[in-house]
Design an enzyme around this catalytic site. Sequence first.
Site, PDB file in Angstrom:
ATOM      1  N   HIS A 181      -4.311  -4.610   7.992  1.00 11.71           N
ATOM      2  CA  HIS A 181      -2.981  -5.193   7.942  1.00 11.71           C
ATOM      3  C   HIS A 181      -1.871  -4.144   8.039  1.00 11.71           C
ATOM      4  O   HIS A 181      -0.730  -4.480   8.343  1.00 11.71           O
ATOM      5  CB  HIS A 181      -2.808  -6.058   6.683  1.00 11.71           C
ATOM      6  CG  HIS A 181      -2.614  -5.300   5.418  1.00 11.71           C
ATOM      7  ND1 HIS A 181      -3.629  -5.100   4.503  1.00 11.71           N
ATOM      8  CD2 HIS A 181      -1.529  -4.692   4.888  1.00 11.71           C
ATOM      9  CE1 HIS A 181      -3.163  -4.415   3.479  1.00 11.71           C
ATOM     10  NE2 HIS A 181      -1.894  -4.152   3.682  1.00 11.71           N
ATOM     11  N   ASP A 224     -10.415  -6.342   6.419  1.00 11.87           N
ATOM     12  CA  ASP A 224      -9.158  -5.600   6.273  1.00 11.87           C
ATOM     13  C   ASP A 224      -9.365  -4.096   6.352  1.00 11.87           C
ATOM     14  O   ASP A 224      -8.769  -3.326   5.587  1.00 11.87           O
ATOM     15  CB  ASP A 224      -8.448  -5.972   4.965  1.00 11.87           C
ATOM     16  CG  ASP A 224      -6.980  -5.554   4.974  1.00 11.87           C
ATOM     17  OD1 ASP A 224      -6.432  -5.395   6.077  1.00 11.87           O
ATOM     18  OD2 ASP A 224      -6.392  -5.396   3.893  1.00 11.87           O
ATOM     19  N   SER A 240      -0.993   0.232   0.494  1.00 13.48           N
ATOM     20  CA  SER A 240      -2.094  -0.303   1.301  1.00 13.48           C
ATOM     21  C   SER A 240      -2.727   0.790   2.161  1.00 13.48           C
ATOM     22  O   SER A 240      -2.040   1.527   2.860  1.00 13.48           O
ATOM     23  CB  SER A 240      -1.593  -1.416   2.225  1.00 13.48           C
ATOM     24  OG  SER A 240      -1.536  -2.631   1.562  1.00 13.48           O
TER      25      SER A 240
END
Length: 474
Positions: free
Chosen positions: A212, A245, A327
Amino acid sequence: MTENDPSGQNAEQARPDGAQPDAEQSASWAAQPAPRQPDATGLGGHATPHGGAQQAYTSEQQHNPWSPQAQQTQQPPYTQGHQIPGQQAPYTPHTQPGPSVYAVPQQRQASGKSTSGKLLASVAAIALVVGGVAGGTVGFLTSDATGGSSVSALDAPKPAQQTGNAPAGSVESVAQKLSPSVVELQVSGRSGAGEGSGFVLSTDGYVLTNNHVVEVAANGGQIQAVFQDGKKGTATVVGRDPTTDIAVVKVSGVSGLTPVELGRSDDLRVGQPVVAIGSPFELAGTVTSGIVSALNRPVSAGGGSGGDQATVMSAVQTDAAINPGNSGGPLANMAGQVIGINSAIYSPKSSQGQSGESGGNVGIGFAIPIDQARRTADDIIKTGQATQTFIGARVQTAPTGGAQLGEITAGSPAEKAGLKSGDVVTKLDERSIPNADALVAEIRTRAPNEKVKLTLSGDKVVEVTLGGQPVTPN
């Protein structure tokens, strides 16, 4: 939800283990504004933590990795940035403001020949004088009462400068070891821009991160990698897997990088200390610490901005402070070994601003186990594609708990093992399966061709040899 479905599906809310995924219980994962409804066939399952959390990115559609067929559903409220029932992912879109800067308000201008300015100045002067006199008086009385002169910390000499290495096993030593290998990724594409983190896998520039974080730049966008020493380089996407992911990028024009040391996630223990490093809110090189709060936490969320493939992971939960921008960064043990990839945070709906932006850390973060990420990254670097593990069956949460199988794909591992539509899986090996997401997550953490034992309701045990197939990103 389907167990291995390469086609698009609306994103599910991310929920840790424990909540039932019916239509009335959709969690506000801070990624999408509309609550998720089960698909028309009633086969979509999802797990939601109590209260709401947010996953590491905004998803518009979810890919169901449980079947060759895709299943379309309405989308729940997910937010890009790390979120679950109110969950948010640690990815910072550039539409999000940076650190607050408090400006000094302008002074009011005097008009005409007003004497208010002089009066204020006089009052200020008086206050200073009074403060000086009072201070001197108190000092004199104190000195006189004790019979000696006062002692001030300002008069003491500075202590000796710190020397030597940080103590082994300390947060400081982990930061010293890992920080040179952590990368800030600045990403832009046609659908927007953002910023996240990653970490170096090889001296020649391979970097592991979240899908992402980089998917907005996957088709003609730009990625700039910024290292701790200020060195910069252009990066390109090598391969990515929206269903887990995970993504790998390659930074060009750099050499002599410091790879991280990868640990293992199959022997983690609840309560053991961990350290997270990344670029929360564009503050590169930020180090936080905490503990492993829980293990094998089923977390599902949509596949990012414009994506149609769902992420489901059996996550490591931590209370180390993780925020948008973390992230893709490493979660490490106290030996400085990477044991997870920071991917999502729980962010209650009440913590979101009026503009709809997701809130920050509330002490519940989720990381992809490094054992799973390591296998996927190796596939991507060697072949350009990730391999997804599957059994070939649709799945939904059973009314009484467990994962109920729906349509079985012909020739799939499920069919070969003798599984039937309607079977309810309650355990995978020794791991309890309370709902559909738990089964999806557990299957995905395993490797293709691995044998697992599924316990069905009624205590029937079936051995299944897991299959594998290439993942085609959205």
